[in-house]
Write a protein that holds these residues in place. Sequence first.
Motif, PDB file in Angstrom:
ATOM      1  N   ALA A   1      55.801  46.774  51.720  1.00  0.00           N
ATOM      2  CA  ALA A   1      55.666  48.018  51.061  1.00  0.00           C
ATOM      3  C   ALA A   1      55.065  48.036  50.074  1.00  0.00           C
ATOM      4  O   ALA A   1      54.922  47.205  49.146  1.00  0.00           O
ATOM      5  CB  ALA A   1      57.184  48.510  50.362  1.00  0.00           C
ATOM      6  N   VAL A   2      54.140  49.126  49.807  1.00  0.00           N
ATOM      7  CA  VAL A   2      53.184  49.238  48.673  1.00  0.00           C
ATOM      8  C   VAL A   2      53.232  50.866  48.123  1.00  0.00           C
ATOM      9  O   VAL A   2      53.162  51.851  49.152  1.00  0.00           O
ATOM     10  CB  VAL A   2      51.835  48.927  48.917  1.00  0.00           C
TER      11      VAL A   2
ATOM     12  N   GLN B   1      51.472  53.532  45.391  1.00  0.00           N
ATOM     13  CA  GLN B   1      50.369  53.516  44.506  1.00  0.00           C
ATOM     14  C   GLN B   1      50.348  55.205  43.840  1.00  0.00           C
ATOM     15  O   GLN B   1      50.521  55.904  44.482  1.00  0.00           O
ATOM     16  CB  GLN B   1      49.033  53.423  44.951  1.00  0.00           C
TER      17      GLN B   1
ATOM     18  N   GLY C   1      51.027  33.466  41.695  1.00  0.00           N
ATOM     19  CA  GLY C   1      50.994  34.693  40.734  1.00  0.00           C
ATOM     20  C   GLY C   1      50.391  34.240  39.461  1.00  0.00           C
ATOM     21  O   GLY C   1      50.326  35.189  38.418  1.00  0.00           O
TER      22      GLY C   1
ATOM     23  N   ARG D   1      47.554  32.001  38.980  1.00  0.00           N
ATOM     24  CA  ARG D   1      46.578  31.344  38.942  1.00  0.00           C
ATOM     25  C   ARG D   1      45.425  32.500  39.252  1.00  0.00           C
ATOM     26  O   ARG D   1      45.587  33.239  40.243  1.00  0.00           O
ATOM     27  CB  ARG D   1      46.563  30.268  39.986  1.00  0.00           C
ATOM     28  N   TRP D   2      44.245  32.382  38.580  1.00  0.00           N
ATOM     29  CA  TRP D   2      43.026  33.026  39.033  1.00  0.00           C
ATOM     30  C   TRP D   2      42.320  32.660  40.150  1.00  0.00           C
ATOM     31  O   TRP D   2      42.379  31.408  40.473  1.00  0.00           O
ATOM     32  CB  TRP D   2      41.974  33.066  37.755  1.00  0.00           C
TER      33      TRP D   2
ATOM     34  N   LYS E   1      40.492  36.350  45.118  1.00  0.00           N
ATOM     35  CA  LYS E   1      39.059  36.295  45.278  1.00  0.00           C
ATOM     36  C   LYS E   1      38.740  35.380  46.673  1.00  0.00           C
ATOM     37  O   LYS E   1      37.987  35.767  47.614  1.00  0.00           O
ATOM     38  CB  LYS E   1      38.384  35.693  44.271  1.00  0.00           C
TER      39      LYS E   1
ATOM     40  N   ALA F   1      47.026  45.827  51.227  1.00  0.00           N
ATOM     41  CA  ALA F   1      47.333  44.044  50.651  1.00  0.00           C
ATOM     42  C   ALA F   1      48.113  44.349  49.351  1.00  0.00           C
ATOM     43  O   ALA F   1      47.805  45.416  48.473  1.00  0.00           O
ATOM     44  CB  ALA F   1      45.837  43.619  50.497  1.00  0.00           C
ATOM     45  N   GLY F   2      48.744  43.636  49.284  1.00  0.00           N
ATOM     46  CA  GLY F   2      49.706  43.295  47.970  1.00  0.00           C
ATOM     47  C   GLY F   2      49.669  41.911  47.578  1.00  0.00           C
ATOM     48  O   GLY F   2      50.134  40.894  48.445  1.00  0.00           O
ATOM     49  N   CYS F   3      49.444  41.573  46.406  1.00  0.00           N
ATOM     50  CA  CYS F   3      49.562  40.232  45.855  1.00  0.00           C
ATOM     51  C   CYS F   3      50.587  40.383  44.709  1.00  0.00           C
ATOM     52  O   CYS F   3      50.163  40.971  43.461  1.00  0.00           O
ATOM     53  CB  CYS F   3      48.413  39.460  45.277  1.00  0.00           C
TER      54      CYS F   3
ATOM     55  N   CYS G   1      37.246  41.279  42.942  1.00  0.00           N
ATOM     56  CA  CYS G   1      38.337  40.003  42.634  1.00  0.00           C
ATOM     57  C   CYS G   1      37.337  39.089  41.940  1.00  0.00           C
ATOM     58  O   CYS G   1      37.794  38.263  41.291  1.00  0.00           O
ATOM     59  CB  CYS G   1      39.173  39.715  44.117  1.00  0.00           C
TER      60      CYS G   1
ATOM     61  N   ALA H   1      37.623  36.709  38.652  1.00  0.00           N
ATOM     62  CA  ALA H   1      38.092  35.232  38.961  1.00  0.00           C
ATOM     63  C   ALA H   1      36.844  34.633  38.294  1.00  0.00           C
ATOM     64  O   ALA H   1      37.116  33.280  37.925  1.00  0.00           O
ATOM     65  CB  ALA H   1      38.035  34.924  40.410  1.00  0.00           C
TER      66      ALA H   1
ATOM     67  N   LYS I   1      37.666  33.634  35.198  1.00  0.00           N
ATOM     68  CA  LYS I   1      39.098  32.786  35.123  1.00  0.00           C
ATOM     69  C   LYS I   1      40.093  33.776  34.615  1.00  0.00           C
ATOM     70  O   LYS I   1      41.104  33.620  33.778  1.00  0.00           O
ATOM     71  CB  LYS I   1      38.935  31.736  34.169  1.00  0.00           C
ATOM     72  N   ILE I   2      39.988  35.230  35.068  1.00  0.00           N
ATOM     73  CA  ILE I   2      40.948  36.267  34.877  1.00  0.00           C
ATOM     74  C   ILE I   2      42.110  36.291  35.889  1.00  0.00           C
ATOM     75  O   ILE I   2      41.651  36.519  36.936  1.00  0.00           O
ATOM     76  CB  ILE I   2      40.439  37.427  34.256  1.00  0.00           C
ATOM     77  N   ASN I   3      43.401  35.992  35.605  1.00  0.00           N
ATOM     78  CA  ASN I   3      44.472  36.038  36.946  1.00  0.00           C
ATOM     79  C   ASN I   3      44.987  37.628  36.863  1.00  0.00           C
ATOM     80  O   ASN I   3      45.047  38.202  35.864  1.00  0.00           O
ATOM     81  CB  ASN I   3      45.464  35.159  36.509  1.00  0.00           C
ATOM     82  N   MET I   4      45.346  38.026  38.056  1.00  0.00           N
ATOM     83  CA  MET I   4      45.742  39.127  38.364  1.00  0.00           C
ATOM     84  C   MET I   4      47.281  38.996  38.877  1.00  0.00           C
ATOM     85  O   MET I   4      47.333  38.449  39.845  1.00  0.00           O
ATOM     86  CB  MET I   4      45.137  40.000  39.439  1.00  0.00           C
ATOM     87  N   PRO I   5      48.248  38.890  38.169  1.00  0.00           N
ATOM     88  CA  PRO I   5      49.609  38.740  38.336  1.00  0.00           C
ATOM     89  C   PRO I   5      50.208  39.786  39.452  1.00  0.00           C
ATOM     90  O   PRO I   5      50.817  39.456  40.167  1.00  0.00           O
ATOM     91  CB  PRO I   5      50.412  38.961  36.888  1.00  0.00           C
ATOM     92  N   PHE I   6      49.503  41.210  39.207  1.00  0.00           N
ATOM     93  CA  PHE I   6      49.715  42.142  40.145  1.00  0.00           C
ATOM     94  C   PHE I   6      48.330  42.605  41.028  1.00  0.00           C
ATOM     95  O   PHE I   6      47.552  42.985  40.202  1.00  0.00           O
ATOM     96  CB  PHE I   6      50.469  43.016  39.816  1.00  0.00           C
ATOM     97  N   LEU I   7      48.464  42.898  42.288  1.00  0.00           N
ATOM     98  CA  LEU I   7      47.325  43.405  42.789  1.00  0.00           C
ATOM     99  C   LEU I   7      47.752  44.047  44.118  1.00  0.00           C
ATOM    100  O   LEU I   7      48.588  43.567  45.009  1.00  0.00           O
ATOM    101  CB  LEU I   7      46.260  42.483  43.047  1.00  0.00           C
ATOM    102  N   SER I   8      47.256  45.463  44.185  1.00  0.00           N
ATOM    103  CA  SER I   8      47.701  46.221  45.329  1.00  0.00           C
ATOM    104  C   SER I   8      46.379  46.945  45.883  1.00  0.00           C
ATOM    105  O   SER I   8      45.530  47.271  45.005  1.00  0.00           O
ATOM    106  CB  SER I   8      48.733  47.228  45.174  1.00  0.00           C
TER     107      SER I   8
ATOM    108  N   THR J   1      44.822  48.669  42.433  1.00  0.00           N
ATOM    109  CA  THR J   1      45.853  48.740  40.915  1.00  0.00           C
ATOM    110  C   THR J   1      46.039  47.138  40.758  1.00  0.00           C
ATOM    111  O   THR J   1      46.430  46.546  41.638  1.00  0.00           O
ATOM    112  CB  THR J   1      46.923  49.374  41.173  1.00  0.00           C
TER     113      THR J   1
ATOM    114  N   ALA K   1      54.785  46.815  44.893  1.00  0.00           N
ATOM    115  CA  ALA K   1      54.454  45.980  46.149  1.00  0.00           C
ATOM    116  C   ALA K   1      55.602  44.995  46.360  1.00  0.00           C
ATOM    117  O   ALA K   1      56.385  44.709  45.571  1.00  0.00           O
ATOM    118  CB  ALA K   1      53.223  45.179  45.860  1.00  0.00           C
TER     119      ALA K   1
ATOM    120  N   THR L   1      58.328  44.717  43.293  1.00  0.00           N
ATOM    121  CA  THR L   1      57.702  44.350  41.925  1.00  0.00           C
ATOM    122  C   THR L   1      57.289  45.725  41.507  1.00  0.00           C
ATOM    123  O   THR L   1      56.352  46.462  42.418  1.00  0.00           O
ATOM    124  CB  THR L   1      56.452  43.097  41.739  1.00  0.00           C
TER     125      THR L   1
ATOM    126  N   VAL M   1      51.485  28.203  33.241  1.00  0.00           N
ATOM    127  CA  VAL M   1      50.580  27.424  34.126  1.00  0.00           C
ATOM    128  C   VAL M   1      49.001  27.573  33.798  1.00  0.00           C
ATOM    129  O   VAL M   1      48.749  28.671  33.302  1.00  0.00           O
ATOM    130  CB  VAL M   1      50.586  28.008  35.502  1.00  0.00           C
TER     131      VAL M   1
END
Lengths: 164, 196
Positions: free
Chosen positions: A55-56, A58, A111, A113-114, A118, A134-136, B55, B59, B62-69, B80, B145, B152, B186
Amino acid sequence: MQTVAVYYEPKVKTYGFNNLKNLTLLRLRASLDNISAWLEQVDFLSDSNLKYFFAVVQNTDGKDVSVSLLFRSDHVDEVLQILSEKFEVNPDTMDVVRQVELIFFQGPHFGDRWGIAKNAFEALEKKQIKALVAGCSGAAIYLVFQQGEVDKAISCLKEVFQTP
Amino acid sequence: MVISFIRQPIFAGYIQIVLDPRKKPQIDGIKLSNELFAVRLSWGPTDEGMVSEFCHLLAKEKINMPFLSVERGEKGYRITCCVDKEQANDTKKLILDKYGNFHKDLEFIPHVGLLSIFPHQSSLKVLGVALSVFLKAGIGVFAVASSLSVLTFVTQYGGLESLVSMFEEEMELPQDHVPLRPEILVKQTDIIKEGE
């Protein structure tokens, strides 16, 4: 007490790629003026005990909300039937993308790490494979594709991610 | 669930919602993030490769995305994402330098946080009740997501504590439940020291 652990990855580790086929993506859209009706639809569906795979949601430009829900294809007709009993189902409020496929995978501290997203999107872009949704979040990545793309996508991802 | 619409100038507007107590879903816990900074960006269907480019942009710094949709539709792409608040200025500058001149569908949202509930059980009931909680609290949701077992929500950081109280009221949680907060730090580097 502080514990420091260090490890080196020549290639980003995953716990393996999972995939599911024969799915259908249901996109419900609502303007903010109509959000209560939209929420009522989600609640109405919840009585059916249907399960989603992904589920996403927005909120776009402060005007619209969209929810993308991934179901088993043979469940979607039931979803549509349930909704149509009570709500007006039309292309302005709902979009049904049949025969889609899902890849999901996770890895250590994804979650935190950069570069993980990418790696995934660049690998797919090189082969002109585009995710529909997509969802991360957390340590997991979910990618939804058109039918027939999931095997190619896994091959691409394996070039940049290590599998067990 | 009975929802009566009063007024809603924003997503989490002034909406009165009465949740049916028979429908209280059961979850095991709630996790909260540190304060984050959100970015929302849209572009047209012809702009292929933008997700990958976006992305890559973050990257390489070195910028992390704890959330991406990400969603792709007829009108194009919509992203987002959230980054750590300490990297908000760098992120904003990178994005404005890259897209700012021509992108009208670009929005920066400071002071956001992630509220995650688990397990979601792939249940529409859990999703529906959770969204109702946000609306009832009058606290905005910018994106949602799901992952393996976690759902989340990107929301206002200042509202996290009151949301936890409302989730405790509207969902069944274990009696000894306390919200989880980030404990593990981390640090990631691409520099390998000799001997390591």
